[in-house]
Every structure is written in C-alpha cells, then in structure tokens.
Design an enzyme around this catalytic site. Structure first.
Site, mmCIF file in Angstrom:
data_model
loop_
_atom_site.group_PDB
_atom_site.id
_atom_site.type_symbol
_atom_site.label_atom_id
_atom_site.label_comp_id
_atom_site.label_asym_id
_atom_site.label_seq_id
_atom_site.Cartn_x
_atom_site.Cartn_y
_atom_site.Cartn_z
ATOM 1 N N ILE A 285 0.810 -1.219 0.000
ATOM 2 C CA ILE A 285 0.000 0.000 0.000
ATOM 3 C C ILE A 285 0.844 1.270 0.000
ATOM 4 C CG2 ILE A 285 -1.980 -1.065 1.144
ATOM 5 C CD1 ILE A 285 -1.026 0.167 3.773
ATOM 6 N N GLY A 286 2.151 1.160 0.047
ATOM 7 C CA GLY A 286 2.974 2.357 0.023
ATOM 8 C C GLY A 286 4.442 2.028 0.124
ATOM 9 N N LYS B 240 5.690 -2.384 8.043
ATOM 10 C CA LYS B 240 6.727 -1.603 7.372
ATOM 11 C C LYS B 240 7.982 -2.474 7.272
ATOM 12 C CE LYS B 240 9.411 2.657 7.884
ATOM 13 N NZ LYS B 240 9.634 3.859 8.734
ATOM 14 N N ASP C 157 10.696 14.482 12.411
ATOM 15 C CA ASP C 157 10.167 14.346 11.054
ATOM 16 C C ASP C 157 8.650 14.461 11.071
ATOM 17 O OD1 ASP C 157 10.433 14.122 8.324
ATOM 18 O OD2 ASP C 157 10.422 11.935 8.323
ATOM 19 N N SER D 129 12.899 4.275 3.274
ATOM 20 C CA SER D 129 13.537 3.181 4.000
ATOM 21 C C SER D 129 12.836 1.851 3.806
ATOM 22 C CB SER D 129 13.580 3.516 5.494
ATOM 23 O OG SER D 129 12.268 3.745 5.989
ATOM 24 N N GLY D 130 11.829 1.774 2.968
ATOM 25 C CA GLY D 130 11.204 0.486 2.754
ATOM 26 C C GLY D 130 9.781 0.585 2.255
ATOM 27 N N LYS D 131 9.099 -0.573 2.266
ATOM 28 C CA LYS D 131 7.733 -0.673 1.770
ATOM 29 C C LYS D 131 6.763 -0.926 2.914
ATOM 30 C CE LYS D 131 9.224 -2.456 -2.729
ATOM 31 N NZ LYS D 131 9.124 -3.570 -3.712
ATOM 32 N N VAL D 132 5.487 -0.586 2.680
ATOM 33 C CA VAL D 132 4.450 -0.775 3.684
ATOM 34 C C VAL D 132 3.367 -1.674 3.100
ATOM 35 C CG1 VAL D 132 2.762 0.338 5.183
ATOM 36 C CG2 VAL D 132 4.913 1.499 4.675
#
Length: 986
Positions: A695-696, A718, A828, A700-703
């Site tokens: 989904i995203g 994540k 952030d 730093s990586g994928k979700v």
C-alpha cells in the site's frame, strides 16, 4: 385657612431653603442606588458584590467612588463577570471612571459605553472582547483621557479615529489580534503620556515617523508587533521619553544616535531585532537604568561612555558581534547588577574592578575570547548569583573570594585553561545548583558534602583525583554527575546508588577499581550510566536489571567477568556496550539483534542461543568444549553403525528442502519481539508480504496491509530492507523506532505491536490505520479508495475533522515533549506521518528519525540534518543543536496545510508553504483569502483564522518565539471549544 405668623413664615422658608441640597442629594443617592442594584442583578449577582445592599449608601461600597454625593467611579475589576455589559451602567450620569478589567466579558466592543457622556477613563483589559474597535469612537468618547483595551481578542485595523481623541493621555491596545498597520494618526495625540501596542500581529510595518511628535510621551511599548524598517530619526525629539521597548521585532539598520542623547531615557529595550552597525559612541542619556540590545547584529566596540552611566543596573549586549575590549570604566559603575555580554567577539582582560563597587548579581561573559583571570571581586557585594564564563581563554585559579559567596547559584567555567583547586566554599554555597568545570586543568579531590540543592556537577576532562567520597549520599538533589576522564580511583561506593534523583552518571575514563555495588538503593530515575575505561572487575550485578528507566549503559573496557545477568534483558536500552571485558556464557536473548551489534566485541567466551550478531552458537560451542566421556568408544561404535542411515536421511532431507525452498521461509532466521498482546505469528506476517498487499513505499522500505485472522483484521507492516547486509543507517532508524514506540503508550501515537527481524530485513508491525495518512487526504486530489471495497470516491476532509486531527496530533506531540522522561523529539513531523483511524483520530507515526533528549531543556547535537523539505526548521541551516522547537515548526507547517489545503513544498515563486504564508501575511492579504476553498464555511472562519495565525507563530524563523506544544494544544482546544459554544448559541 390657617396662616402662619410672619416671623414663623420666615423661619420656615429659611429652613426649607437650607434643606434643599440635602433633599436633592438624598434623592440622587436613592436613584443611583436603584441603578446599581439593578446593575448587580444584570451582571448575574456575582458573589464579589454581596456587599451591595439597599441598607447602605453606594458611596460606602468598596467598588464605588463618589464626588459630592454622586457616583463618579465604578471599579469592577476582577469580579468574575461573564455577561455582556448592560446599558444600565450609563444611567449613572456622572460616571467618569469605568473599570471592568480582569473579567470574562464576551462580545464585541460594548457600544453601550458610548452613552457614558462624561467618561474619562475606560478600562476593558483582560477580557474576551472580539471584533474591531468602532470607527466612531472619537465622536462618542471624545472626553477620554485613559483607554485600556489590552489583553483581549480585538482584531482588524486600529481605527485612525483614535488620533482624534485629543485629550487622551494613556492608550493601551496591547495583546490583541490587530492585523492592520500602525495608524500614523496616533502621532497626533499631543497629550499622550503612555502608549502600549505590544504583542499584536500587525502587518509588517515600519514605525510611523509621526510617533516622534509625541513630545509628552514617557512610555512606548511596541514589543513583538511585527515591526520592520528603521527606528525613525524623529525619535530624537521624544524629550520626555523614559522607556522605549521595541524588542522582538524585525527592526533593522543602525540605532539612531539621538536615542542615547535623550536625557530622560531610563529603559531601552531593543533586543531580538535585526539591528546592525555600531552603537553611537556619544552617550548623554545619563538616567539610563537598563539597556538591553541583545540578539541583534551589532558590531564595533562597547562605548566608553557606558562607564559614565552611574544609574545603570542592567547591561545586556549578548549574542551580537561586538569586538574589542570591555571599557574598564564599566567596572566602576556603583549600581550595576546585571552584566551579560556572552556570545560576541570580545577580547582582552575582563575589567578587574567588576563587582568591587556594586552589588553585582549576574556576570555572564561566555563564548568570547577573553584572556587573563576572572576578576577577583565579583562577589564583593555579597549577592552574586551566576558566574558564566565558559568557552574563553581564561587562565589561573578561580578567585578565592568566590569561596565566600553564599549566594552563588551557577558557576559555569568549562572550556577554558583554569588550573588549581576549586575554593571549598563553592561546593557548599547554600544556593548552588549547577557547577560545570569540564575541559580545564582543575585538580584536587571531591568534597564529602555539597550544597543541599546541588543538581548538576560536570567535571569532565580535568585532573581531579582521589576516591568518590562515601559522603556522596548527602548529595541528595543531584541529577547529573559527569566526571569522565579524570584520575579518580578506588571503588564506587554503594552510597552513590542512594541518589534518588540521579538521571546521568558518567565516570568513564578514570582509575576506578573493585566490584560494582550489588545493592541499588534508589536509582529510579537513572537513564544514563557510563563506567567504561576503568579497572572495574567481578561480575555485573543482576540488580542492574532493576533500574526502571535506564536507556544508556556502557561498561566497556573494564575487567568484568562471568555471565551477563539475564535481568539486563528487562531493560529498554537504546545503547548497551559491554565490549572489551572478560565476559562469558550466553547473552540475554533480548540483545541478540543488530541494535546492539558492537556491544559485545572482544569478549571471547560469549555466545548466543540463536545468533543474529557475530557471536558463536552456544549449543555448538558447548558440544565442542565437552570432554570425551568414559563411553566414548561405545559412541564411536554407534556412530559407525548409524552413519549409513544418517546419510540416507540427509539425502532425503536435502531433496525435500530444495523442492520446498521457494515456497516456505526459514522461520528460524526470523526473531519476533512483541510489545502488545497479538494473535498472530511470524508466519502470518511473512506470508502476507506480497505485491498485492503493498500500500505504500518510502525512503527506507515498503508498507503492506496484511490480514492476520479469520475475521478480517488488518495490520500495517513496514519492511526495512537492503540488497546487501543491513546497513548501519537503516539499523539505527530501526532501533530508534523500536525502542521509542515499544515503550510509548498514548492514544495519539501509533501502536507498535511487534517487530520481526532477520539479518537482511526488519519488519515493524503496527495497528492498521484505516484512513491512512493525513497527507493522502489533503493532497491526494480528493480521491479515496475504501480498503475493504476498493471503490474510489471523491471526498473533501471537512473542517471539524481537520480541527480534531490537529488537536489529536498536538496531544501526541505534547505527550512526547512534556510527559516523556527523557522527552522525545520526533524530528520528522509531517502530514504523511500523521495517520488516521476509522474515526479520523490522529496518530503520530514513523519515529525512524526520532532522538531522545538525554537532558530535558537542553539542545541535543545531531550529526546530520533530518526531516523533510518544507518542514525543516530554519535553524538547521546554521546549527545541528536542536530541541523540541523543531517539531513545533514542523507542526506549524501541518497546521498551515490543514487550513490552506496547500502542499508544504510549494508556495509561490519557489517558496515553501511557511514562507508563502508569512509573505501573504506581511503583504496584508486577508487571511480568508488564504483558506482552503473546499472548506471555507462562515461558521468556522474564526477558528480557521486562529489556526492560520497559530501556524504562523509556530513557523517563526527564530526558535524562541515559537510556543511549546503544551501552549499550542491549549490554543487549539480553547479555539475549538469557543467556536463550538458559539455554534450552539446560534
């Protein structure tokens, strides 16, 4: 008819005539009594007016003043009045003074007071009035001499008609929401004595030159009012001026020489502006008591004439670019109490007579280039509070006289070239709280007693020696004790563990020996413990695992032996370093991950049960170390008989493994650490890491969105991974997020359910937020896909939801900044890191860049700039020292996104959103024109305007004016409640 004899008639008439004044007065009092009793009723019968009764004369009431029996003053300050002002009040026809300050009166400017035709003094300050000041105020209140509307919510322009109140002597409009310009017409109030316009959000405006015409003005207060431009030269004509306060603005240019020639000038406050150039060297304002020019860009030398100001009590010149030496004559001023010149380019020797002739209280000269010794007589007046002289080139010993100065609160002398021992009296000065002496060449031993309120002791990088005294148990209020890199020796006494308030203990780099205390008495607040680079020995006490909030533990480069206590695994450590010791046995399983990769180096006998770190496998090691038993020959025989069977079985296993390798993951290589009760396993998560569930993705990586049970509940996963071995940067991000989110519990912070780790990947498993991120709602072109149906529909996030999201996110950040110990800086904050559940409740997420502040209230140095473009606070451009105010800035950008609908990266002409909003405000553009067209509803305009202004304040270019998150949250809540109440009324 009966007729009075003539003499009696004369007597009667005489008595009647003499009684007429009494009868008139009595009738007047009775009439005003009725008015006041009716007024009391209309005000809601506040308890503070219980003394108002028909049995007594109003002229005897505390709140009433009478002249010739007539009510002329009505003083209702701080009476808890919560209703609008009744018209009855002006039925008091002789009223000249009306004071309604410090109440809770709502509504717009009370036009009912226009009927008080004789009014000379009107005080409406400290209430809840809103809206503009009427344009016809000059016509209706032409008799006014005193007008105080301060500390309300008046807005719009200050009407030029104010300039027609020619009798006005006192005008206070401070602390409101005026957003126009400063009217030149105020300069025509020839009788004006005091003027207060401070703390308003005026359109950036220069100071009108006409203000220099106020020849009777003694007090000008325009602090924090968005002033720009130059200080008018016409101010040299303000011959009566005693106090000038233009602080916290954007005034620029040089200081007019005429200011320092004003003979009556007593207080001059110009700090935190953009003033440049040199201070005029000619000074004839002999009555000056306080001069505060701090935090500007002033250059040149300090005027010699300052030494002639024999009434001067305060001289603040810090944070400028002054150079040269301090005039020696300043040391001769007999009234001087505060002397602050830190952070400049000053040099030379400090005036030796400083403190000798005056009762000096504050002496702060740090961050300059001073040489020589500290003045000997700084505390001659017996009231010295602070000696702050760090980061200079000072030499010699600390003056003996400071040892007799019982009023000392702080002595900060670090980063100099001092030598010798510290005068004994400094340790025990009754008021002392903070002694910072690091980075010098001080010597001597520690005292057994410190002042009762001593909270901070920093002695790093000196030549102190001797033992840690047993009397340390009497240092009961100590919070920070740092004594790294000295020559302390002997054992660490158990008494040090009785310091119940201790937060930081650093004794690394000394000559300490012996074993650690096996009993910890009161270390309930300790977060940092560094005992590395000593000669400590024995076993690590298991009791160390009971320190509840310990985050940093460094015992490296000692002689510790034996096993690592399993109890240490109970700690939520961010840093653990046990390297270069003689430890053996199995490490606690909680530390067998890459977050502690360097924590066990150079301990040859350590192993792990299920190694992730570069350690031997404990089971293999133990088998290799077994000695041959008495049955070794029998075992060899059994081995020979079964070898063929084993070979066959092994062949079968290899074949089956190869055929199933692509279908199943080797779960033994994954480690799962849970932070909440979960009803799924590693297998459930790993099986769901497919492209169909993606989904995203981010830097730093994928979700992934993964279903974890039969009723269709989701989690968000994540995945942080690398094509090669997990690199250090990603490892740090992973460790930071796990450590913070694993311990934080708050309804507005995303819940980290567990983490699953392998050598090449890290999985963070969160509760799933059905409505995804705020960013996707604000900037996703209003297209939404339902996670359950995948249907796409057009949605605009309405204002009530946006306000609820703002409050929720503020609650999460407020918790991090003010309720966590130590506080957490997110670093952030942005709309894509604010997630929304099914009810649009906000959750702060993504702590990969977060850092803990080890010392509350102090800046923390970061090696690199973190954050996202458009959200990064300006101070990142020139310093790596950050505090909570960087989150406040970023949150301010989020507020501007919520209210304008604009993206943070773009404004106009290549500016970001904050710069665009500030420029629009500076140009005087109506705030309503900046609002998101999709939500611009009249019933919410006031609330949206408040949030826009709050966004501006939070994104101030300088950190100091930004509010704390606690203040931000309070403003948002107050605005929401007020607007809700007004909608109910409608």
């Amino acid at each position: 008819m009966f007729k009075l004899p003539f003499p009696f008639l004369n007597l009667f008439l005489s008595l009647l005539l003499t009684s007429i004044p009494f009868l008139v007065i009595s009738q007047n009092v009775n009439t005003e009594l009725d008015i006041l009793l009716k007024l009391k009723q209309q005000l809601g019968n506040p308890p503070s007016l219980q003394s108002w009764a028909s049995s007594s004369s109003p002229c005897n009431w505390t709140e009433i003043y009478c002249t010739n029996g007539k009510v002329t003053s009505l003083l209702l300050s701080d009476k808890d009045i919560k209703v609008t002002i009744p018209a009855t009040i002006c039925a008091l026809r002789n009223l000249t003074v009306l004071d309604l300050s410090y109440n809770n009166i709502p509504g717009e400017f009370p036009r009912v007071v226009f009927n008080c035709s004789k009014l000379q003094s009107l005080d409406l300050s400290q209430n809840y009035f809103v809206g503009p000041i009427p344009d016809d105020i000059d016509f209706r209140l032409s008799t006014l001499k005193y007008l105080n509307l301060g500390a309300n919510n008046f807005s719009g322009d200050i009407p030029p008609a104010i300039g027609n109140l020619t009798k006005l002597q006192y005008l206070y409009l401070n602390s409101n929401q005026f957003n126009g310009t400063l009217p030149n017409e105020i300069g025509y109030l020839a009788n004006l004595v005091e003027l207060g316009l401070a703390y308003n959000g005026f359109v950036p405006s220069p100071i009108p030159a006409e203000f220099g015409m106020l020849s009777k003005l003694t007090f000008m207060w325009i602090r924090n009012a968005n002033l720009i431009g130059l200080i008018p030269d016409s101010f040299a004509n303000l011959s009566s001026l005693k106090q000038l306060d233009l602080a916290i603005n954007n005034v620029e240019g040089s200081i007019p020489g005429g200011l320092f020639l004003l003979k009556n000038l007593t207080y001059l406050y110009l700090f935190l502006n953009k003033l440049s150039g040199e201070i005029p060297q000619k000074v004839e304002a002999w009555n000056l008591v306080e001069i505060d020019l701090a935090m500007n860009n002033l250059t040149g030398s300090i005027p010699e004439d300052f030494g002639k100001l024999q009434n001067l009590k305060l001289l603040n010149l810090y944070r400028n670019q002054f150079s040269g030496e301090i005039p020696s004559s300043i040391g001769l001023i007999s009234t001087l109490k505060t002397f602050k010149v830190f952070t400049n380019n000053l040099s030379g020797v400090l005036p030796p007579e400083l403190g000798l002739h005056s009762k000096l209280e504050f002496f702060e000269v740090s961050a300059n280039h001073f040489s020589g010794q500290l003045p000997e007589n700084l505390c001659a007046g017996g009231v010295l509070v602070s000696v702050i002289a760090f980061s200079n080139n000072l030499t010699g010993e600390v003056p003996r006289s400071l040892g007799n100065c019982n009023t000392l609160l702080m002595v900060h002398l670090y980063n100099n070239n001092f030598t010798g021992e510290i005068p004994s009296g400094i340790w025990t000065a009754i008021s002392m709280t903070s002694l910072m002496l690091s980075d010098n060449s001080f010597s001597g031993e520690l005292p057994s007693s410190l002042a009762w309120n001593f909270s901070r002791l920093e002695l790093n990088n000196n030549k102190f020696s001797g033992a840690i005294p047993v009397g340390i148990s009497r240092w009961v209020n100590l919070i920070v004790f740092e004594a790294s890199n000295n020559m302390f020796s002997g054992e660490i006494p158990v008494e040090v563990t009785s310091l119940s308030r201790l937060n930081t203990l650093m004794l690394d780099g000394n000559q300490l020996s012996g074993q650690l205390p096996t009993k910890i008495i009161s270390w309930k607040l300790l977060t940092t413990l560094n005992l590395s680079r000593n000669a400590l020995s024995g076993q690590i006490p298991a009791v160390m695992g009971s320190i509840p909030v310990l985050l940093y533990l460094d015992l490296s480069q000692n002689h510790f032996s034996g096993k690592i206590p399993s109890e240490l695994g109970q700690l939520k450590l961010l840093v653990l370093n046990l390297s270069s010791n003689q430890l053996s046995g199995q490490i606690p399983g909680q530390f067998d991950n890459l977050a502690y990769e360097n924590g066990f180096l150079n301990n040859s006998n350590l192993c792990a049960a299920n190694p992730v770190l570069n350690l031997p496998n404990c089971y293999i090691s133990s088998h290799n170390s077994n000695k041959l038993s008495s049955k070794v020959l029998a075992m060899i025989l059994v081995f020979s008989i079964t070898i063929s069977m084993a070979t066959a079985i092994l062949t079968l296993v290899i074949v089956r493994h190869n055929t199933r390798k692509k279908q199943n993951r080797d779960l033994a290589t994954w480690k799962m650490t849970t932070f909440h009760k979960v009803d799924f396993t590693e297998a459930n998560i790993l099986e769901g890491l497919t492209e169909s569930n993606l989904i995203g993705s981010g830097g730093s990586g994928k979700v992934y969105r993964i279903v974890v049970n039969h009723i269709g509940e989701f989690v968000a996963v994540k995945r942080i991974s690398s094509n090669r071995k997990f690199d250090g940067k990603l490892e740090k991000e992973f460790a930071a997020e796990v450590q913070i989110l694993g311990t934080v519990r708050h309804s507005n912070i995303v819940k980290l359910l567990c983490c699953i780790s392998s050598e090449e990947s890290k999985l963070l498993v969160y509760e799933y937020m059905e409505n995804q991120s705020l960013d996707s709602w604000l900037h996703g072109k209003n297209r939404r896909s339902s996670p359950r149906t995948n249907s796409i529909h057009h949605v605009v996030l309405d204002w009530p939801k946006r306000m609820r999201i703002a409050i929720g996110a503020a609650q999460g950040l407020c918790y991090m900044h003010h309720d966590c110990s130590p506080p957490i800086i997110h670093r952030d904050v942005k709309s894509s890191n604010i997630l929304l559940d099914s009810k649009f409740e906000a959750r702060i997420a993504d702590f990969g860049l977060a850092k803990l502040l080890a010392k509350q209230g102090e800046a923390h140095t970061m090696s690199t700039v973190a954050g996202s473009f458009g959200y990064i606070a300006p101070e990142h451009a020139y310093t790596t020292k950050v505090n909570e105010k960087i989150d406040v800035y970023s949150f301010g950008v989020v507020l501007l996104e919520l209210v304008t609908g604009r993206e943070p990266r773009t404004g106009d002409e290549n500016t970001n959103l904050a710069e665009w909003a500030w420029r629009r405000n500076a140009e005087g553009k109506p705030i309503v024109d900046c609002l998101d067209e999709g939500i611009k509803e009249s019933c919410y305009l006031e609330e949206m305007t408040t949030v826009f202004k709050l966004g501006l304040i939070c994104t101030s270019t300088i950190p100091s004016p930004r509010p704390s998150m606690k203040d931000v949250l309070q403003i948002l809540r107050r605005s929401s409640l007020r607007n809700y109440g007004e909608r109910l009324e409608r």
